[in-house]
Design a protein around this motif. Sequence first.
Motif, PDB file in Angstrom:
ATOM      1  N   GLY A  83       0.803  -1.205   0.000  1.00  0.00           N
ATOM      2  CA  GLY A  83       0.000   0.000   0.000  1.00  0.00           C
ATOM      3  C   GLY A  83       0.838   1.258   0.000  1.00  0.00           C
ATOM      4  N   LYS A  84       2.033   1.175  -0.581  1.00  0.00           N
ATOM      5  CA  LYS A  84       2.934   2.331  -0.593  1.00  0.00           C
ATOM      6  C   LYS A  84       3.483   2.557  -2.000  1.00  0.00           C
ATOM      7  CE  LYS A  84       4.335   1.813   4.234  1.00  0.00           C
ATOM      8  NZ  LYS A  84       5.462   1.712   5.192  1.00  0.00           N
ATOM      9  N   PHE A  85       3.980   3.793  -2.214  1.00  0.00           N
ATOM     10  CA  PHE A  85       4.615   4.094  -3.489  1.00  0.00           C
ATOM     11  C   PHE A  85       5.849   3.215  -3.662  1.00  0.00           C
ATOM     12  CE2 PHE A  85       2.632   8.369  -2.694  1.00  0.00           C
ATOM     13  CZ  PHE A  85       1.738   8.318  -3.753  1.00  0.00           C
ATOM     14  N   SER A  86       6.189   2.964  -4.932  1.00  0.00           N
ATOM     15  CA  SER A  86       7.339   2.104  -5.235  1.00  0.00           C
ATOM     16  C   SER A  86       8.099   2.662  -6.431  1.00  0.00           C
ATOM     17  CB  SER A  86       6.867   0.676  -5.540  1.00  0.00           C
ATOM     18  OG  SER A  86       7.929  -0.128  -6.006  1.00  0.00           O
ATOM     19  N   ASP A  87       9.396   2.369  -6.465  1.00  0.00           N
ATOM     20  CA  ASP A  87      10.246   2.726  -7.610  1.00  0.00           C
ATOM     21  C   ASP A  87      10.703   1.471  -8.355  1.00  0.00           C
ATOM     22  OD1 ASP A  87      10.168   5.495  -7.048  1.00  0.00           O
ATOM     23  OD2 ASP A  87      11.726   5.255  -5.517  1.00  0.00           O
ATOM     24  N   GLU A  88      10.001   0.362  -8.133  1.00  0.00           N
ATOM     25  CA  GLU A  88      10.404  -0.905  -8.740  1.00  0.00           C
ATOM     26  C   GLU A  88      10.361  -0.847 -10.260  1.00  0.00           C
ATOM     27  OE1 GLU A  88      11.754  -4.858  -8.593  1.00  0.00           O
ATOM     28  OE2 GLU A  88      11.533  -3.358  -6.989  1.00  0.00           O
ATOM     29  N   ALA A 235     -24.988  -3.167 -12.958  1.00  0.00           N
ATOM     30  CA  ALA A 235     -24.895  -2.366 -11.734  1.00  0.00           C
ATOM     31  C   ALA A 235     -24.222  -3.156 -10.621  1.00  0.00           C
ATOM     32  CB  ALA A 235     -26.286  -1.914 -11.303  1.00  0.00           C
ATOM     33  N   ASN A 236     -24.562  -4.457 -10.517  1.00  0.00           N
ATOM     34  CA  ASN A 236     -23.897  -5.308  -9.530  1.00  0.00           C
ATOM     35  C   ASN A 236     -22.401  -5.398  -9.804  1.00  0.00           C
ATOM     36  OD1 ASN A 236     -26.337  -5.813  -8.293  1.00  0.00           O
ATOM     37  ND2 ASN A 236     -26.635  -7.817  -9.252  1.00  0.00           N
ATOM     38  N   GLY A 237     -22.044  -5.458 -11.088  1.00  0.00           N
ATOM     39  CA  GLY A 237     -20.632  -5.508 -11.457  1.00  0.00           C
ATOM     40  C   GLY A 237     -19.895  -4.245 -11.046  1.00  0.00           C
ATOM     41  N   VAL A 238     -20.556  -3.094 -11.214  1.00  0.00           N
ATOM     42  CA  VAL A 238     -19.955  -1.828 -10.783  1.00  0.00           C
ATOM     43  C   VAL A 238     -19.755  -1.843  -9.272  1.00  0.00           C
ATOM     44  CG1 VAL A 238     -20.278   0.673 -10.633  1.00  0.00           C
ATOM     45  CG2 VAL A 238     -20.909  -0.535 -12.732  1.00  0.00           C
ATOM     46  N   ASN A 239     -20.770  -2.292  -8.542  1.00  0.00           N
ATOM     47  CA  ASN A 239     -20.640  -2.401  -7.092  1.00  0.00           C
ATOM     48  C   ASN A 239     -19.470  -3.293  -6.702  1.00  0.00           C
ATOM     49  OD1 ASN A 239     -22.517  -0.801  -5.685  1.00  0.00           O
ATOM     50  ND2 ASN A 239     -24.186  -2.214  -6.167  1.00  0.00           N
ATOM     51  N   ASN A 240     -19.381  -4.443  -7.355  1.00  0.00           N
ATOM     52  CA  ASN A 240     -18.350  -5.412  -7.013  1.00  0.00           C
ATOM     53  C   ASN A 240     -16.949  -4.878  -7.276  1.00  0.00           C
ATOM     54  OD1 ASN A 240     -20.289  -7.263  -6.222  1.00  0.00           O
ATOM     55  ND2 ASN A 240     -20.359  -8.300  -8.199  1.00  0.00           N
ATOM     56  N   LEU A 241     -16.776  -4.204  -8.399  1.00  0.00           N
ATOM     57  CA  LEU A 241     -15.430  -3.707  -8.712  1.00  0.00           C
ATOM     58  C   LEU A 241     -15.025  -2.597  -7.747  1.00  0.00           C
ATOM     59  CD1 LEU A 241     -15.214  -0.771 -10.504  1.00  0.00           C
ATOM     60  CD2 LEU A 241     -16.396  -2.201 -12.171  1.00  0.00           C
ATOM     61  N   LEU A 242     -16.004  -1.786  -7.312  1.00  0.00           N
ATOM     62  CA  LEU A 242     -15.688  -0.743  -6.338  1.00  0.00           C
ATOM     63  C   LEU A 242     -15.339  -1.353  -4.984  1.00  0.00           C
ATOM     64  CD1 LEU A 242     -18.347   2.000  -7.121  1.00  0.00           C
ATOM     65  CD2 LEU A 242     -15.914   1.996  -7.696  1.00  0.00           C
ATOM     66  N   GLN A 243     -16.077  -2.390  -4.578  1.00  0.00           N
ATOM     67  CA  GLN A 243     -15.783  -3.047  -3.302  1.00  0.00           C
ATOM     68  C   GLN A 243     -14.375  -3.648  -3.332  1.00  0.00           C
ATOM     69  OE1 GLN A 243     -18.087  -2.474  -0.875  1.00  0.00           O
ATOM     70  NE2 GLN A 243     -18.953  -1.373  -2.612  1.00  0.00           N
ATOM     71  N   TYR A 244     -13.983  -4.173  -4.499  1.00  0.00           N
ATOM     72  CA  TYR A 244     -12.658  -4.780  -4.582  1.00  0.00           C
ATOM     73  C   TYR A 244     -11.559  -3.725  -4.585  1.00  0.00           C
ATOM     74  CZ  TYR A 244      -8.651  -7.498  -5.848  1.00  0.00           C
ATOM     75  OH  TYR A 244      -7.411  -8.071  -5.816  1.00  0.00           O
ATOM     76  N   TRP A 245     -11.626  -2.786  -5.526  1.00  0.00           N
ATOM     77  CA  TRP A 245     -10.509  -1.862  -5.714  1.00  0.00           C
ATOM     78  C   TRP A 245     -10.401  -0.809  -4.621  1.00  0.00           C
ATOM     79  CZ3 TRP A 245      -6.644  -3.276  -8.436  1.00  0.00           C
ATOM     80  CH2 TRP A 245      -6.834  -4.170  -9.501  1.00  0.00           C
ATOM     81  N   LEU A 246     -11.490  -0.513  -3.942  1.00  0.00           N
ATOM     82  CA  LEU A 246     -11.424   0.427  -2.822  1.00  0.00           C
ATOM     83  C   LEU A 246     -11.273  -0.292  -1.488  1.00  0.00           C
ATOM     84  CD1 LEU A 246     -14.227   2.903  -3.966  1.00  0.00           C
ATOM     85  CD2 LEU A 246     -11.748   3.207  -4.168  1.00  0.00           C
ATOM     86  N   GLY A 247     -11.245  -1.619  -1.529  1.00  0.00           N
ATOM     87  CA  GLY A 247     -11.146  -2.432  -0.321  1.00  0.00           C
ATOM     88  C   GLY A 247      -9.728  -2.845   0.010  1.00  0.00           C
ATOM     89  N   GLU A 248      -9.608  -3.778   0.940  1.00  0.00           N
ATOM     90  CA  GLU A 248      -8.305  -4.158   1.482  1.00  0.00           C
ATOM     91  C   GLU A 248      -7.414  -4.886   0.491  1.00  0.00           C
ATOM     92  OE1 GLU A 248      -9.815  -8.329   3.615  1.00  0.00           O
ATOM     93  OE2 GLU A 248      -9.102  -6.649   4.818  1.00  0.00           O
ATOM     94  N   ASN A 249      -7.980  -5.517  -0.525  1.00  0.00           N
ATOM     95  CA  ASN A 249      -7.171  -6.222  -1.523  1.00  0.00           C
ATOM     96  C   ASN A 249      -6.817  -5.347  -2.714  1.00  0.00           C
ATOM     97  OD1 ASN A 249      -7.105  -8.746  -0.169  1.00  0.00           O
ATOM     98  ND2 ASN A 249      -9.208  -9.128  -0.823  1.00  0.00           N
ATOM     99  N   PHE A 251      -6.913  -0.827  -3.480  1.00  0.00           N
ATOM    100  CA  PHE A 251      -6.220   0.396  -3.093  1.00  0.00           C
ATOM    101  C   PHE A 251      -6.537   0.844  -1.668  1.00  0.00           C
ATOM    102  CE2 PHE A 251      -6.358   0.835  -7.780  1.00  0.00           C
ATOM    103  CZ  PHE A 251      -4.996   0.999  -8.021  1.00  0.00           C
ATOM    104  N   GLY A 252      -7.341   0.070  -0.930  1.00  0.00           N
ATOM    105  CA  GLY A 252      -7.703   0.452   0.427  1.00  0.00           C
ATOM    106  C   GLY A 252      -6.507   0.764   1.313  1.00  0.00           C
ATOM    107  N   PRO A 253      -5.516  -0.163   1.424  1.00  0.00           N
ATOM    108  CA  PRO A 253      -4.341   0.117   2.254  1.00  0.00           C
ATOM    109  C   PRO A 253      -3.555   1.339   1.763  1.00  0.00           C
ATOM    110  CG  PRO A 253      -4.518  -2.233   1.823  1.00  0.00           C
ATOM    111  CD  PRO A 253      -5.526  -1.557   0.939  1.00  0.00           C
ATOM    112  N   PHE A 254      -3.473   1.518   0.462  1.00  0.00           N
ATOM    113  CA  PHE A 254      -2.768   2.684  -0.078  1.00  0.00           C
ATOM    114  C   PHE A 254      -3.471   3.971   0.324  1.00  0.00           C
ATOM    115  CE2 PHE A 254      -2.636   5.742  -3.683  1.00  0.00           C
ATOM    116  CZ  PHE A 254      -1.325   6.179  -3.509  1.00  0.00           C
TER     117      PHE A 254
END
Length: 263
Positions: A83-88, A235-249, A251-254
Amino acid sequence: MSSQKESTVRTLVVALLVCLVCSVFVAGAAVALRPIQVENSLLDKQRNILAIAGLGEASMSGSEVKTLFNERIVARLVDLETGKFSDEFDAQTFDPLAAAKDPALSENLSGAEDVASINRRENYSVVYMVENDEQQMETLILPVRGYGLWSTLHGFMALQGDLNTVQGFGFYQHAETPGLGGEVDNPNWRGLWPGKEIFNDEGQLAIRVIKGSVDSASPNADHQIDGLAGATLTANGVNNLLQYWLGENGFGPFIDNLRSGEA
C-alpha cells in the motif's frame, strides 16, 4: 505435361503468389500501424483521465491533451501488497493489465477474494495525481476494472484531496448492452457520482449503486447512486469492482497510508 495440368499448376502458382503478396502487405501494414495504434491508445487513456479529473474539454486536440496531461498529471507506481509508493518500475511505461497476466508480477485470486471477477491481480499498479503549484495533491485517480454482464469494464475513479469524496467516475472500455448496461456511459448517470462519499463516518467502505433511485432523506444518501434500469447485473458488477478496488485487496491500504502520510 498436358496443357490442362500446366493450366492447373499455373493457377495454383498465381494463387500462391497472390496470397504471399497479400500476407506480406497485411503484415507490413500491421507493423507500420502498430506505433500509431499504441499512440492513439495512450492518447485515449490520457483524455479519459483528464475527463474523470474534471480537467480540459472533450474537443481538445491530441497535442492539447498531451500538453495538459504532462502539465497537470503525475503518475506514480504503487505496490498493492504494501500500500505504498514504489520505484520498482517506471510508472510512465508500466502496464498493470499486462502485469496481471504475468504470474511473476501478479497473484491468482480465490473465489472469495475475486468479487470483481478479474481472475488475477497485478502486484503493482499506477495511480494518477493532480497537483497544485506547491506539488500538493488535489485529486487522486485510481484505475478500476471488473466484470459486468457481458464484459470487463475498465475505468477510473477520481477522489478529491480528502480521499473520500468522489470527483468523477467513468469507464473508457466495455462491451455492455447499449441502452441497458451501456448506460454507464450516460453523462446523466456519470453526473450522479461527483460529491458522493466513499467511506462512512466509521471509516467503512459504504458507496453503493442501489436498485431504483436514491432517497435524499436516507442517512446513506451520500454514499448511494441511482441504479441502472434494466441492467441489474451491470450495476452489480460496478458495485463489485468498487468493493474490490477500494477495499483491502485493492487500493484500500494505499488510501489509508496516503491519508496518514505513510505512503
